[in-house]
Design a protein around this motif. Structure first.
Motif, PDB file in Angstrom:
ATOM      1  N   LEU A   5       0.806  -1.282  -0.084  1.00 42.77           N
ATOM      2  CA  LEU A   5       0.100   0.238  -0.092  1.00 42.77           C
ATOM      3  C   LEU A   5       0.752   1.189   0.036  1.00 42.77           C
ATOM      4  N   ALA A   6       2.011   1.261   0.962  1.00 40.24           N
ATOM      5  CA  ALA A   6       2.826   2.430   1.057  1.00 40.24           C
ATOM      6  C   ALA A   6       3.459   2.624  -0.349  1.00 40.24           C
ATOM      7  N   ALA A   7       4.006   1.369  -1.203  1.00 50.24           N
ATOM      8  CA  ALA A   7       4.661   1.616  -2.332  1.00 50.24           C
ATOM      9  C   ALA A   7       3.827   2.120  -3.369  1.00 50.24           C
ATOM     10  N   LEU A 106      -9.787  -7.497  -0.950  1.00 54.20           N
ATOM     11  CA  LEU A 106     -10.029  -8.559  -1.131  1.00 54.20           C
ATOM     12  C   LEU A 106      -8.979  -9.550  -2.136  1.00 54.20           C
ATOM     13  N   THR A 107      -8.011  -8.898  -2.596  1.00 57.78           N
ATOM     14  CA  THR A 107      -6.936  -9.487  -3.381  1.00 57.78           C
ATOM     15  C   THR A 107      -5.519  -9.512  -2.715  1.00 57.78           C
ATOM     16  N   ILE A 112      -1.827  -4.837  -5.517  1.00 53.37           N
ATOM     17  CA  ILE A 112      -2.126  -3.413  -5.087  1.00 53.37           C
ATOM     18  C   ILE A 112      -1.253  -2.376  -6.046  1.00 53.37           C
ATOM     19  N   GLY A 113      -1.920  -1.552  -6.684  1.00 54.28           N
ATOM     20  CA  GLY A 113      -1.247  -0.715  -7.367  1.00 54.28           C
ATOM     21  C   GLY A 113      -1.531  -1.081  -8.749  1.00 54.28           C
ATOM     22  N   PHE A 138      -4.293   2.882  -4.706  1.00 52.03           N
ATOM     23  CA  PHE A 138      -4.129   1.367  -4.859  1.00 52.03           C
ATOM     24  C   PHE A 138      -4.525   0.497  -5.748  1.00 52.03           C
ATOM     25  N   GLY A 139      -5.226   1.204  -6.732  1.00 47.85           N
ATOM     26  CA  GLY A 139      -5.828   0.730  -8.009  1.00 47.85           C
ATOM     27  C   GLY A 139      -6.674  -0.042  -8.084  1.00 47.85           C
TER      28      GLY A 139
END
Ligand code: NAP
Length: 300
Positions: A5-7, A106-107, A112-113, A138-139
């Motif tokens: 998430l941070a990336a 959920l994934t 993420i992203g 986060f996409g």
């Protein structure tokens, strides 16, 4: 997941402060431009949006225990837990003047992203809109489910229920197949056909539950009970733990004893939820059915 998430936030150009109980794990993020806060309270202090993603709700509270003043920003908790925990954390946050939005991822972390991420949110809509520029980094798909803070967690738990039971079923089925000398790759080819039945079954369940009618036009609870009894016998003959199968047999037996043997499997969902029949519930003290009783469970 916190690192992913941070990336994603960093990659989208958001100034990002990170904190983790074990600070070494943040090294790669710091190399990518994140600032490392010495405490969670420091990380939250000046942030317009704080994303919490740790083991569970208890860990969120433990992390934020040192928070002296209520932060002006919004706390978005993406750690897993059930709806009751989300509601309890919302009360905890309200008592401390913290703006709180709940969410559920959920994934898996690698999504993420990317376009493959799916994240659910629930809670105050104004907080969702305010946090959106960050949440969009986060996409994939962000779904806002409404003001009830517990709904995102409720979906997450029901979907995890499906995942846990399916993966458990997969492990058990492979165990039986290899115990019978079936080559795993050959089994996988046919197992995929069973998995492919699930999307249509999900729609059928939804339609029947909405209509409150459960015609057994494909198969009935009784016939499912008979199939599970065959599998249980086969697993026992190979010395494989039959606990999961006996648990399902027990539920089917209770539903059959309540008179639902001739209904479709979707009725079992209503029966388990305890919304079908006043005075009869899946947890009632009916005895565990014998295999022969299950085989003989017929239409009502
Ligand atoms: N990973 C996924 O693909 C995925 C997918 C969907 C949802 N989720 C959810 O995302 C959350 C995080 O998952 P994860 O995969 O990142 O788990 P993880 O790799 O096991 O990391 C757990 C995190 O929680 C922290 N933590 C645990 N107990 C703590 C406590 N008492 N106080 C403060 N921090 C504590 C850990 O800190 P330390 O590093 O110091 O141990 C670590 O940062 C979980 O709720 C999980 O269900 C994960």
């Amino acid at each position: 997941m916190g690192r992913a998430l941070a990336a994603a936030a960093l990659a989208a150009g958001h100034p990002t402060v990170v904190w983790n109980r074990t600070p070494d794990k943040a090294e790669a993020l710091v190399a990518q431009g994140a600032m490392l806060a010495p405490t969670a309270a420091d990380a939250v202090g000046g942030a317009s949006v704080t994303i919490a993603c740790v083991l569970n709700y208890g860990a969120v509270r433990a992390s934020l225990a040192g928070l002296a003043d209520p932060p002006e920003g919004t706390l978005v908790n993406l750690s897993s837990g059930h709806a009751g925990e989300a509601r309890a954390l919302a009360s905890w946050a309200a008592q401390r003047g913290i703006n709180y939005l709940d969410g559920a991822i959920l994934t898996p972390a690698p999504t993420i992203g990317t376009g493959a991420a799916t994240i659910l949110y629930s809670g105050p809509q104004t907080l969702f809109h305010r946090s959106r520029p960050l949440l969009e980094t986060f996409g994939g798909t962000s779904i806002y489910l409404g003001e009830d803070i517990g709904v995102a967690s409720a979906y997450e738990m029901a979907l995890l229920d499906l995942f846990a039971m399916s993966v458990g079923g997969l492990a058990h089925a492979f165990a039986l197949a290899i115990a019978e000398g079936i080559e795993p790759a050959a089994f996988a080819r046919l197992a995929k056909g069973i998995g492919a039945l699930l999307p249509d079954l999900a729609d059928r369940f939804a339609d029947q539950l909405a209509a409150g009618r459960f015609p057994a036009d494909v198969s009935s609870i009784a016939s499912a009970g008979s199939a599970v009894a065959h599998v249980s016998d086969a697993a026992a003959a190979r010395g494989i733990d039959t606990t999961p199968l006996r648990a399902i047999q027990r539920i089917i037996g209770r539903a059959a004893a309540a008179g639902y043997g001739g209904d479709s499997y979707a009725r079992l969902a209503q029966f388990l939820a305890g919304t079908d029949h006043p005075g009869v519930s899946a947890e009632s003290a009916a005895p565990e059915p014998s295999q022969s009783a299950l085989r003989g469970a017929g239409p009502r």
